[in-house]
Design an enzyme around this catalytic site. Sequence first.
Site, PDB file in Angstrom:
ATOM      1  N   HIS A 127       0.684  -1.210   0.012  1.00  0.00           N
ATOM      2  CA  HIS A 127       0.110   0.137  -0.073  1.00  0.00           C
ATOM      3  C   HIS A 127       1.014   1.131   0.140  1.00  0.00           C
ATOM      4  O   HIS A 127       1.946   1.163   0.722  1.00  0.00           O
ATOM      5  CB  HIS A 127      -0.850   0.009   1.269  1.00  0.00           C
ATOM      6  CG  HIS A 127      -2.107  -0.866   1.044  1.00  0.00           C
ATOM      7  ND1 HIS A 127      -2.687  -1.405   2.135  1.00  0.00           N
ATOM      8  CD2 HIS A 127      -2.914  -0.955   0.144  1.00  0.00           C
ATOM      9  CE1 HIS A 127      -3.775  -2.070   1.856  1.00  0.00           C
ATOM     10  NE2 HIS A 127      -4.020  -1.998   0.407  1.00  0.00           N
ATOM     11  N   CYS A 144      -2.340   2.670   8.917  1.00  0.00           N
ATOM     12  CA  CYS A 144      -3.201   1.708   8.600  1.00  0.00           C
ATOM     13  C   CYS A 144      -4.423   1.750   9.477  1.00  0.00           C
ATOM     14  O   CYS A 144      -5.674   1.349   9.220  1.00  0.00           O
ATOM     15  CB  CYS A 144      -2.571   0.251   8.572  1.00  0.00           C
ATOM     16  SG  CYS A 144      -1.502   0.123   7.173  1.00  0.00           S
TER      17      CYS A 144
END
Length: 703
Positions: A168, A264
């Site tokens: 990511h 996150c």
Amino acid sequence: MSSSIRFLMCAPDHYDVDYVINPWMEGNIHKSSRDRAVEQWQKLFHVLKEQAVVDLVQPQPGVPDMVFTANAGLVLGDTVVLSRFFHKERQGEEPFFKQWFESKGYTVHELPKDLPFEGAGDALLDREGRWLWAGYGFRSELDSHPYLAKWLDIEVLSLRLMDERFYHLDTCFCPLSGGYLLYYPPAFDSYSNRLIEMRVPAEKRIAIKEADAVNFACNAVNIDSVVVMNKASDDLKARLTKLGFRVIETPLTEFLKAGGAAKCLTLRVTEPVREEVHASTPVESRAVRMEGHLLDSGLINRALDAIVENGGSFQVLNFSLGEQRQSTSSAEVKVTAPSRDVMEEIISQLIDLGAVPRPQEVCDVNMEPVHQAGVAPDDFYVTTIYPTEVRVNCEWVKVQNQRMDGAIAVTFNSGSPVARCKLLRDLEVGEHVIVGIEGIRTIRKTESREQRNKQEFSFMSAGVSSERRVELVVEQVAWELRQVRDQGGKVVVTAGPVVIHTGGGEHLSQLIRQGYVQALLGGNAIAVHDIEQNMMGTSLGVDMKRGVAVQGGHRHHLKVINTIRRYGSIAKAVEQGVLQSGVMYECVRNNVPFCLAGSIRDDGPLPDTEMDLIKAQTEYARLLQGADMILMLSSMLHSIGVGNMTAAGVKMVCVDINPAVVTKLSDRGSVESVGVVTDVGLFLSLLVQQLDKLTSPYHLVQV
């Protein structure tokens, strides 16, 4: 506390590592401590509550990664783009996040179901609100970026992720207040790094080392001057402190086991809109069509690999598989690239593989005039070895003089377009050169597997060959040579001095004498050492029969050069009886033309050696015209030049003891180009023996 900043979090009530969808999860199935995870999450929660408002979404059973709320979606103002998870393991989170956003009054946009996008994990707003950084490569698709630009009315800058550990964008990239950027450059491809450097001044870029990157230092939460992260080295903390930031470390090791940390675990849901910023994205898409034996030949795999390796993404719109083995297949592929430059690079490689636009999208080429002799316009199309056609005035025109690394010049003869492949130095004022990638197609063979097995060197490769494998290759080459000679074809040999040093000179001489060679290309050295061997019995001063150095032998090559120069040429030395055997002798006696291209290292040189590089290249090209087969014998320099001048369709055999040379010369994207890793002297000896077997009379065995 900044009451204007709000975050969304989800308690780890159901958190665990239940599956593997990233490298961090490998080996960590059910190895996370629930108690420790709760403790670490609570510490992060309280740290953030001291700086901002934290909202909570209700955790749900069966979706353990819902704790990573950064992937819920992407928020800007009162608009949210909901995530479309790549892995089915996380797709169950989508309705719960959608319900939360709608309950809070957000306008929710949903991407098509087959278009992955993983929210603020892969899309990070510049903290000044000027643009949106969007990642792609592992979880999110590049095709999602135009949707983001449209729905959020903001400029989108696409960054390609290259390291699967940083799957990511937020694992390796963190925009900070004041226009600063905390990031790990090796996680991105070269294009993305250039884009970052163009947008963020050097004094604002904080590049971190791998040790900090794997501790998820970039997976940080930035609130004004505060940076909250799992862990940072003393050096990184000192750098951030010097820039005016306050680093707060809070261990999140249990979440690292699932591939996440502070960023996150949070989603910023108050992102202000700058009224002066509007939608813009350089992302381009176009569709191409391919036809042929796409699976057998590997063309479709090579095409899709070329798209991804050059920074693009693809969607197969249609694939029609041939119903029988001899039937061809066809495919339509949508190509998406982060910029026009990247798109042109991808499409140019797809053109090399035979891709063409869909019929409804075909257009004429773009051309620009030559204003200065020997200089092409910017963005000129670079040619390949494959037969090429260009579309001029709505008609496809075949390009003449096909070769690699040239430009296509178009002139008009009585109104009819004529397209020629020309070297840059040969371009003339008044010609028009094709630029860009529109209106160009290459012609690829479409033989079935059975046809290819019959017609091509299907068993040869550029790998290291065993002795038996070399013999098999020799048998095939001998058969091809015999066919070319008997059909009145043309074989061109390019050879280096190693042919002489390894004892292959006598065998090459025999090939020339028996009519298997129609042209010889090489440098000054092969001729010098061939003449030295046949006049003085040595090569580089080494006795060719005994394999020992001869006293004063190091002067022999200079003596023979001097002798040939005295007579004026190799041909005159043959006529005078001074040179009575050898490769060059056979060329003269059998009227086989040769060209010796000189270099800066040449001794002498021989009077026949062409020291003008331009003239030598021109003569090489002339002698290569009409060639059916080329033997490249231990001469990387000259063989590369020959390969670049030769169009597809000519069988090429490269022989060298160095595998790297063979691979370089045989890997031209042409099925006719093959390599043999072996001693060139041995190869020529076996080749002559095999040709003798093919041409000797058949004797009936007496019983």
